[in-house]
Design a protein around this motif. Structure first.
Motif, PDB file in Angstrom:
ATOM      1  N   ARG A  29     -37.058 -57.795 -13.312  1.00  0.00           N
ATOM      2  CA  ARG A  29     -36.676 -57.034 -14.496  1.00  0.00           C
ATOM      3  C   ARG A  29     -35.171 -57.136 -14.702  1.00  0.00           C
ATOM      4  N   ILE A  30     -34.786 -57.228 -15.955  1.00  0.00           N
ATOM      5  CA  ILE A  30     -33.377 -57.374 -16.313  1.00  0.00           C
ATOM      6  C   ILE A  30     -32.834 -55.998 -16.703  1.00  0.00           C
ATOM      7  N   GLU A  53     -29.519 -38.008 -24.859  1.00  0.00           N
ATOM      8  CA  GLU A  53     -30.472 -38.088 -23.755  1.00  0.00           C
ATOM      9  C   GLU A  53     -31.220 -39.413 -23.851  1.00  0.00           C
ATOM     10  N   LEU A  54     -31.212 -40.162 -22.757  1.00  0.00           N
ATOM     11  CA  LEU A  54     -31.943 -41.425 -22.662  1.00  0.00           C
ATOM     12  C   LEU A  54     -33.087 -41.222 -21.679  1.00  0.00           C
ATOM     13  N   THR A  55     -34.313 -41.410 -22.162  1.00  0.00           N
ATOM     14  CA  THR A  55     -35.496 -41.254 -21.320  1.00  0.00           C
ATOM     15  C   THR A  55     -36.189 -42.598 -21.215  1.00  0.00           C
ATOM     16  N   ASN A  56     -36.454 -43.038 -19.987  1.00  0.00           N
ATOM     17  CA  ASN A  56     -37.077 -44.345 -19.806  1.00  0.00           C
ATOM     18  C   ASN A  56     -38.594 -44.245 -19.793  1.00  0.00           C
ATOM     19  N   GLU A  57     -39.248 -45.376 -19.556  1.00  0.00           N
ATOM     20  CA  GLU A  57     -40.715 -45.434 -19.648  1.00  0.00           C
ATOM     21  C   GLU A  57     -41.436 -44.662 -18.552  1.00  0.00           C
ATOM     22  N   VAL A  58     -40.737 -44.268 -17.499  1.00  0.00           N
ATOM     23  CA  VAL A  58     -41.366 -43.436 -16.466  1.00  0.00           C
ATOM     24  C   VAL A  58     -40.887 -41.981 -16.572  1.00  0.00           C
ATOM     25  N   GLN A  59     -40.320 -41.657 -17.734  1.00  0.00           N
ATOM     26  CA  GLN A  59     -39.915 -40.294 -18.080  1.00  0.00           C
ATOM     27  C   GLN A  59     -38.730 -39.762 -17.277  1.00  0.00           C
ATOM     28  N   ALA A  60     -37.915 -40.643 -16.693  1.00  0.00           N
ATOM     29  CA  ALA A  60     -36.682 -40.212 -16.040  1.00  0.00           C
ATOM     30  C   ALA A  60     -35.591 -40.140 -17.117  1.00  0.00           C
ATOM     31  N   ALA A  61     -34.910 -39.006 -17.209  1.00  0.00           N
ATOM     32  CA  ALA A  61     -33.928 -38.792 -18.270  1.00  0.00           C
ATOM     33  C   ALA A  61     -32.505 -38.763 -17.721  1.00  0.00           C
ATOM     34  N   ILE A  73     -21.819 -44.577 -23.087  1.00  0.00           N
ATOM     35  CA  ILE A  73     -22.386 -45.779 -22.471  1.00  0.00           C
ATOM     36  C   ILE A  73     -23.188 -45.343 -21.257  1.00  0.00           C
ATOM     37  N   PHE A  74     -24.482 -45.669 -21.280  1.00  0.00           N
ATOM     38  CA  PHE A  74     -25.349 -45.336 -20.158  1.00  0.00           C
ATOM     39  C   PHE A  74     -25.306 -46.443 -19.120  1.00  0.00           C
ATOM     40  N   PRO A  75     -25.358 -46.082 -17.840  1.00  0.00           N
ATOM     41  CA  PRO A  75     -25.439 -47.096 -16.783  1.00  0.00           C
ATOM     42  C   PRO A  75     -26.688 -47.945 -16.991  1.00  0.00           C
ATOM     43  N   SER A  76     -26.721 -49.094 -16.366  1.00  0.00           N
ATOM     44  CA  SER A  76     -27.846 -50.013 -16.519  1.00  0.00           C
ATOM     45  C   SER A  76     -29.165 -49.345 -16.183  1.00  0.00           C
ATOM     46  N   GLU A  77     -30.159 -49.627 -17.002  1.00  0.00           N
ATOM     47  CA  GLU A  77     -31.490 -49.031 -16.887  1.00  0.00           C
ATOM     48  C   GLU A  77     -32.502 -50.167 -16.828  1.00  0.00           C
ATOM     49  N   GLU A  78     -33.331 -50.201 -15.791  1.00  0.00           N
ATOM     50  CA  GLU A  78     -34.346 -51.251 -15.696  1.00  0.00           C
ATOM     51  C   GLU A  78     -35.637 -50.769 -16.355  1.00  0.00           C
ATOM     52  N   SER A  79     -35.551 -50.610 -17.661  1.00  0.00           N
ATOM     53  CA  SER A  79     -36.676 -50.118 -18.446  1.00  0.00           C
ATOM     54  C   SER A  79     -36.599 -50.775 -19.813  1.00  0.00           C
ATOM     55  N   TYR A  80     -37.731 -51.201 -20.325  1.00  0.00           N
ATOM     56  CA  TYR A  80     -37.748 -51.877 -21.615  1.00  0.00           C
ATOM     57  C   TYR A  80     -38.272 -51.002 -22.741  1.00  0.00           C
ATOM     58  N   VAL A  81     -38.614 -49.764 -22.455  1.00  0.00           N
ATOM     59  CA  VAL A  81     -39.011 -48.802 -23.482  1.00  0.00           C
ATOM     60  C   VAL A  81     -38.204 -47.536 -23.220  1.00  0.00           C
ATOM     61  N   ASN A  82     -37.308 -47.210 -24.127  1.00  0.00           N
ATOM     62  CA  ASN A  82     -36.428 -46.064 -23.936  1.00  0.00           C
ATOM     63  C   ASN A  82     -36.362 -45.218 -25.191  1.00  0.00           C
ATOM     64  N   GLN A  83     -36.405 -43.901 -24.995  1.00  0.00           N
ATOM     65  CA  GLN A  83     -36.245 -42.962 -26.097  1.00  0.00           C
ATOM     66  C   GLN A  83     -34.843 -42.382 -26.014  1.00  0.00           C
ATOM     67  N   ILE A  84     -34.195 -42.309 -27.167  1.00  0.00           N
ATOM     68  CA  ILE A  84     -32.860 -41.729 -27.251  1.00  0.00           C
ATOM     69  C   ILE A  84     -32.939 -40.539 -28.200  1.00  0.00           C
ATOM     70  N   VAL A  85     -32.500 -39.375 -27.715  1.00  0.00           N
ATOM     71  CA  VAL A  85     -32.485 -38.158 -28.530  1.00  0.00           C
ATOM     72  C   VAL A  85     -31.047 -37.643 -28.557  1.00  0.00           C
ATOM     73  N   ASN A 108     -28.315 -61.824 -17.152  1.00  0.00           N
ATOM     74  CA  ASN A 108     -28.196 -60.938 -15.994  1.00  0.00           C
ATOM     75  C   ASN A 108     -28.321 -59.481 -16.397  1.00  0.00           C
ATOM     76  N   ILE A 109     -27.971 -59.198 -17.650  1.00  0.00           N
ATOM     77  CA  ILE A 109     -28.050 -57.839 -18.182  1.00  0.00           C
ATOM     78  C   ILE A 109     -28.228 -57.935 -19.693  1.00  0.00           C
ATOM     79  N   ILE A 110     -28.961 -56.997 -20.253  1.00  0.00           N
ATOM     80  CA  ILE A 110     -29.142 -56.922 -21.695  1.00  0.00           C
ATOM     81  C   ILE A 110     -28.250 -55.801 -22.205  1.00  0.00           C
ATOM     82  N   LEU A 111     -27.405 -56.106 -23.179  1.00  0.00           N
ATOM     83  CA  LEU A 111     -26.512 -55.106 -23.765  1.00  0.00           C
ATOM     84  C   LEU A 111     -27.095 -54.673 -25.105  1.00  0.00           C
TER      85      LEU A 111
END
Length: 129
Positions: A29-30, A53-61, A73-85, A108-111
């Protein structure tokens, strides 16, 4: 009620897409780094101290506040589905879901940069005049 429906939709979408996106080897995963820019929809001015608030696909916020230029700027997140509120007193909340469906494996990273505009709550009163 709207927030409950959005949360249920996000959970369903996250579960479905995370199952589709995961390879046999999940170590490939990138990481994704999000830059979120928040501004006032009416004036165009940056909004300082908005809660993002950034919530990833496993519901970690993760929760951060925008700086004086309305950016976080959020630190790198290894998740491809993210909700931003985004929330800020005096503004209607704004949310979005970002889905990265075809990551380029040469990276190496997706910006990701996302601009969100908040509508002041007092504009509802102005519309009625």
């Amino acid at each position: 009620m709207k927030k409950f429906i959005l949360s249920a939709l996000f959970i369903s979408l996250s579960t479905l897409l995370s199952a589709c996106l995961q390879d046999e080897d999940s170590d490939n995963r990138i990481p994704v780094r999000y830059t979120v820019i928040v501004a006032d929809k009416i004036s165009g001015e940056s909004i300082k101290d908005a809660n993002v608030e950034l919530t990833n696909e496993v519901q970690a916020a993760q929760n951060l506040k925008t700086n004086s230029s309305g950016t976080v700027i959020f630190p790198s997140e290894e998740s491809y589905v993210n909700q931003i509120v985004v929330t800020k007193e005096g503004y209607f909340p704004k949310d979005t879901v970002d889905v990265i469906s075809n990551p380029d494996t040469a990276l190496n990273i997706i910006l990701r940069s996302i601009s969100l505009f908040l509508v002041p709550t007092d504009t509802a009163d102005a519309d009625n005049d």
